[in-house]
Design an enzyme around this catalytic site. Structure first.
Site, PDB file in Angstrom:
ATOM      1  N   ASP A 113      40.255  44.116  46.284  1.00  0.00           N
ATOM      2  CA  ASP A 113      40.501  42.678  46.067  1.00  0.00           C
ATOM      3  C   ASP A 113      39.392  41.989  46.869  1.00  0.00           C
ATOM      4  OD1 ASP A 113      42.693  40.664  44.987  1.00  0.00           O
ATOM      5  OD2 ASP A 113      42.221  39.926  46.976  1.00  0.00           O
ATOM      6  N   LYS A 117      50.820  44.747  47.416  1.00  0.00           N
ATOM      7  CA  LYS A 117      49.524  44.187  47.827  1.00  0.00           C
ATOM      8  C   LYS A 117      49.380  44.419  49.317  1.00  0.00           C
ATOM      9  CE  LYS A 117      46.077  41.730  46.051  1.00  0.00           C
ATOM     10  NZ  LYS A 117      45.520  41.645  44.691  1.00  0.00           N
TER      11      LYS A 117
HETATM   12  P1  NDP Z   1      35.123  39.421  46.028  1.00  0.00           P
HETATM   13  O1  NDP Z   1      35.329  39.650  47.460  1.00  0.00           O
HETATM   14  O2  NDP Z   1      34.257  40.334  45.247  1.00  0.00           O
HETATM   15  O3  NDP Z   1      34.591  37.937  45.793  1.00  0.00           O
HETATM   16  C1  NDP Z   1      35.318  36.840  46.241  1.00  0.00           C
HETATM   17  C2  NDP Z   1      34.491  35.594  46.005  1.00  0.00           C
HETATM   18  O4  NDP Z   1      35.277  34.445  46.290  1.00  0.00           O
HETATM   19  C3  NDP Z   1      33.284  35.525  46.926  1.00  0.00           C
HETATM   20  O5  NDP Z   1      32.277  34.786  46.285  1.00  0.00           O
HETATM   21  C4  NDP Z   1      33.859  34.765  48.117  1.00  0.00           C
HETATM   22  O6  NDP Z   1      32.880  34.103  48.901  1.00  0.00           O
HETATM   23  C5  NDP Z   1      34.730  33.749  47.418  1.00  0.00           C
HETATM   24  N1  NDP Z   1      35.815  33.335  48.336  1.00  0.00           N
HETATM   25  C6  NDP Z   1      36.722  34.145  48.942  1.00  0.00           C
HETATM   26  N2  NDP Z   1      37.543  33.425  49.716  1.00  0.00           N
HETATM   27  C7  NDP Z   1      37.121  32.158  49.596  1.00  0.00           C
HETATM   28  C8  NDP Z   1      37.570  30.939  50.146  1.00  0.00           C
HETATM   29  N3  NDP Z   1      38.615  30.905  50.998  1.00  0.00           N
HETATM   30  N4  NDP Z   1      36.921  29.806  49.785  1.00  0.00           N
HETATM   31  C9  NDP Z   1      35.856  29.843  48.924  1.00  0.00           C
HETATM   32  N5  NDP Z   1      35.392  30.971  48.379  1.00  0.00           N
HETATM   33  C10 NDP Z   1      36.021  32.099  48.704  1.00  0.00           C
HETATM   34  O7  NDP Z   1      36.593  39.358  45.398  1.00  0.00           O
HETATM   35  P2  NDP Z   1      37.043  39.468  43.877  1.00  0.00           P
HETATM   36  O8  NDP Z   1      36.006  38.910  42.995  1.00  0.00           O
HETATM   37  O9  NDP Z   1      37.529  40.825  43.667  1.00  0.00           O
HETATM   38  O10 NDP Z   1      38.333  38.525  43.872  1.00  0.00           O
HETATM   39  C11 NDP Z   1      38.268  37.133  43.532  1.00  0.00           C
HETATM   40  C12 NDP Z   1      39.652  36.660  43.112  1.00  0.00           C
HETATM   41  O11 NDP Z   1      40.083  37.437  41.979  1.00  0.00           O
HETATM   42  C13 NDP Z   1      40.752  36.817  44.171  1.00  0.00           C
HETATM   43  O12 NDP Z   1      41.667  35.748  44.030  1.00  0.00           O
HETATM   44  C14 NDP Z   1      41.431  38.117  43.755  1.00  0.00           C
HETATM   45  O13 NDP Z   1      42.761  38.183  44.211  1.00  0.00           O
HETATM   46  C15 NDP Z   1      41.376  37.980  42.240  1.00  0.00           C
HETATM   47  N6  NDP Z   1      41.529  39.232  41.503  1.00  0.00           N
HETATM   48  C16 NDP Z   1      40.659  40.284  41.726  1.00  0.00           C
HETATM   49  C17 NDP Z   1      40.818  41.438  40.998  1.00  0.00           C
HETATM   50  C18 NDP Z   1      39.832  42.569  41.093  1.00  0.00           C
HETATM   51  O14 NDP Z   1      39.933  43.496  40.295  1.00  0.00           O
HETATM   52  N7  NDP Z   1      38.881  42.547  41.993  1.00  0.00           N
HETATM   53  C19 NDP Z   1      41.953  41.619  40.068  1.00  0.00           C
HETATM   54  C20 NDP Z   1      42.718  40.429  39.849  1.00  0.00           C
HETATM   55  C21 NDP Z   1      42.529  39.297  40.578  1.00  0.00           C
HETATM   56  P3  NDP Z   1      32.456  34.749  50.315  1.00  0.00           P
HETATM   57  O15 NDP Z   1      31.647  35.958  49.956  1.00  0.00           O
HETATM   58  O16 NDP Z   1      31.689  33.683  50.988  1.00  0.00           O
HETATM   59  O17 NDP Z   1      33.755  35.082  51.013  1.00  0.00           O
END
Ligand code: NDP
Length: 449
Positions: A162, A122
Site C-alpha cells: 500500500d 490491513k
Molecule cells: P504509493 O506509496 O506508491 O504512492 C502514494 C502517493 O500518494 C505518493 O505520490 C505519495 O506522495 C502520495 N501521498 C501519500 N500520502 C499523502 C498525503 N498524506 N498527502 C498527499 N499525498 C500523499 O502508494 P499507492 O499508489 O500504492 O497507494 C495510493 C492510494 O491507493 C492509497 O490510498 C492506497 O490505499 C490506495 N490503494 C493502493 C492499492 C495498491 O495496490 N497499491 C490498492 C488499492 C488502493 P509522497 O511520496 O510524497 O508520500
C-alpha cells in the site's frame, strides 16, 4: 443513527477515519436491514464493525548512524467470513489505529466484490521510508516482520503493499518471513516476478481504476479517447492509472506527491511517464523535479492552510484521486463539477470526504467509490495467491483479461444492487450493498463466532 455507529463513536471517539468509513457503509445498507429482519436479530452490524483481531506491536530498529528508533506496527484482522484476511501494509508517518481500521473495514467489502475468497485486513506502521537508505528500510522491514510473522500465513492472513510499501519492501518482508518460518509460501502478494509474483500485479490497481471508469463511461455511450483527466499521487496507482488512460487515448494533465503537484497542459505522454516512474520508483525523488525536466509545466507546493486542493482547480472531464484519504473536500467537488468533470474514479481509498460524495451524487456525476474502482489490485493479488497455490505462472494476457473481466463484473454487480434497491446510478450504494450482503450471509452461515 444506527446503534452500531453510536457504539463505535462512544468506544473509540478519536477514530475519526474509521467512523467515517463505517458511517458511509451503514447509511447505505439501511434498506437491506429493513428487508432482512434476521440481520438485525443476529446483530450483524455490531459484529461487522468490530475487528476479529487487532495486533499492535513495537518495532525497534537501528538507523545507519547507529541510532535506535521505535515505531508502532499494526495488523487489523477485520473479517474472515469469506476467506483468509487479505489487505495491504501502509508505511507512512500518518498511520494510526483509526486509519488502519478504516482501511481494513473498506477492504472487507472490496474483497467481497471481487468474488474471490478473501476476507479483509490491513496493517502498517508510522515508519516513514522517505529519505531512508535501502539498508535502513531493510532493517525496518525485518524488525516489522520479526513480530508480524506469527500472525500471518498463506491460509490465515496474506498482506500486500500500500502507500510506502512497494516491491522493495515486499522483498525484505518476504525474506524475513521465509527465514523465520523456514517455508516458501504465498504469504505476501506483490512479490517480484522471479520469486512468485504475478504478471500485471504492479499495474492492476491503476489499470482497474481505468477499466471501471471505462465501464461507467460506457453507460453514457462515452469512451476515454479525447478525455482530459486529473490524476493525483505519483506512486504505484497514479502511474498505472495514467498509463492506461494514455493507452485508451485520454490525456492526463496533473500528478502530485505530498509536497505539491504539477500541471502539464500538453499532457503527460509515455516518455514523461517513464521519467516519473524512474524519478519515483528508482531515485525516490520529488514530483517538483518534473518541472525542472519539463520547464513549460507548472509546479505548486502543497499548502495545508488552503480550504481546497488546487490540483482539482483545472478544467477536465475526469478525475482520478490516487494519493490518499480525504484529498477531495466539498469545495473541490464543487470546483470539479463547475470545471466540467463528470466522472470520478477513486484509485485511493476514501479520497473523497462524505460531503464531496454527496455533491457528486446530487449532481449525477459518474462516481466510482474506491472499494469498487480500485479493487483490481486485490483482485490480481487473489490471482497471485491462486497461481502460488498451483505453483504456476499465468501469461500477462491471461491475467489482464481476468482483471478486465473482474472489473466489468464488479461494475455490473454495483449497478444491479443499486437498481434492486431503487437507487439507479448510485455506485456507492451498489458497492456497499453487494459487498455487505455477501459477507453477512457468510457470517450467518458460520454461526456466532
Ligand atoms: P504509493 O506509496 O506508491 O504512492 C502514494 C502517493 O500518494 C505518493 O505520490 C505519495 O506522495 C502520495 N501521498 C501519500 N500520502 C499523502 C498525503 N498524506 N498527502 C498527499 N499525498 C500523499 O502508494 P499507492 O499508489 O500504492 O497507494 C495510493 C492510494 O491507493 C492509497 O490510498 C492506497 O490505499 C490506495 N490503494 C493502493 C492499492 C495498491 O495496490 N497499491 C490498492 C488499492 C488502493 P509522497 O511520496 O510524497 O508520500
Amino acid at each position: 443513527m444506527e446503534k452500531a455507529v453510536t457504539k463505535i463513536i462512544h468506544r473509540d471517539p478519536e477514530q475519526k477515519e474509521f467512523q467515517q468509513a463505517v458511517q458511509e457503509v451503514l447509511e447505505t445498507v439501511r434498506p437491506v436491514l429493513e428487508r432482512n429482519p434476521e440481520y438485525r436479530k443476529q446483530a450483524v452490524l455490531q459484529r461487522i464493525v468490530e475487528p476479529e483481531r487487532v495486533i499492535m506491536f513495537r518495532v525497534p530498529w537501528m538507523d545507519d548512524q547507529g541510532q535506535v528508533h521505535v515505531n508502532r506496527g499494526f495488523r487489523v484482522e477485520m473479517n474472515s467470513a469469506i476467506g483468509p484476511y487479505k489487505g495491504g501494509l501502509r508505511f507512512h508517518p500518518s498511520v494510526n489505529l483509526s486509519i488502519i481500521k478504516f482501511l481494513a473495514f473498506e477492504q472487507v467489502f472490496k474483497n467481497s466484490l471481487t468474488t474471490l475468497h478473501m476476507g479483509g485486513g490491513k496493517g502498517g506502521s508510522d515508519f516513514d521510508p522517505k529519505g531512508r537508505s535501502d539498508a535502513e528500510v531493510m532493517r525496518f522491514c525485518q524488525a516489522f516482520m520479526a513480530e508480524l510473522f506469527r500472525h500471518i500465513g498463506p491460509n490465515t492472513d496474506v498482506p500486500a503493499g500500500d502507500i510506502g510499501v512497494g516491491s522493495r519492501e515486499i522483498g525484505y518482508l518476504f525474506g524475513m518471513y521465509k527465514k523465520l518460518c523456514n517455508e516458501f509460501t504465498g504469504v505476501l502478494t506483490g512479490k517480484s516476478l522471479a520469486w512468485g509474483g504475478s504478471l500485471v500485479r504492479p499495474e492492476a490497481t491503476g489499470y482497474g481504476v481505468v477499466y471501471f471508469a471505462a465501464e461507467m463511461l460506457a453507460t453514457r455511450k462515452e469512451v476515454f479517447e479525447g478525455k482530459t483527466c486529473l490524476v493525483s499521487g505519483s506512486g504505484n496507482v497514479a502511474q498505472f492509472t495514467t498509463e492506461k488512460i494514455l493507452e485508451l487515448g485520454g490525456k492526463v494533465v496533473t500528478l502530485s506527491d505530498s509536497s505539491g503537484y504539477i500541471y502539464d497542459e500538453e499532457g503527460i505522454d509515455a516518455e514523461k511517464l517513464s521519467f516519473v516512474k524512474e524519478l519515483k520508483n528508482i531515485r525516490r525523488g520529488r514530483i517538483r523535479e518534473y518541472c525542472e525536466r519539463y520547464p513549460h509545466t507548472v509546479y505548486r507546493d502543497a499548502d495545508s492552510s488552503l480550504d481546497h486542493n488546487p490540483l482539482w482547480d483545472h478544467k477536465a472531464d475526469c478525475a482520478m484521486p490516487c494519493a490518499t484519504q480525504n484529498e477531495i473536500n466539498e469545495n473541490d467537488a464543487i470546483t470539479l463539477i463547475n470545471n466540467g468533470v463528470f466522472l470520478v474514479s477513486e484509485g485511493a481509498n476514501m479520497p473523497c470526504s462524505p460531503s464531496a460524495v454527496d455533491i457528486f451524487l446530487e449532481n449525477a456525476i459518474l462516481y466510482g467509490p474506491g472499494k469498487a474502482a480500485n479493487a483490481g489490485g486485490v483482485a490480481v493479488s487473489g490471482l497471485e495467491m491462486a497461481q502460488n497455490s498451483m505453483r504456476l505462472k499465468w501469461p500477462r494476457e491471461e491475467v489482464d483479461a481476468r482483471l478486465k473481466q473482474i472489473m466489468k463484473s464488479i461494475h455490473t454487480t454495483c449497478v444491479d444492487a443499486a437498481e434492486e434497491y431503487g437507487l439507479k446510478g448510485n455506485y456507492v450504494a451498489g458497492a456497499n450493498i453487494a459487498g455487505f450482503v455477501n459477507v453477512v450471509n457468510a457470517m450467518l452461515d458460520q454461526g456466532l463466532v
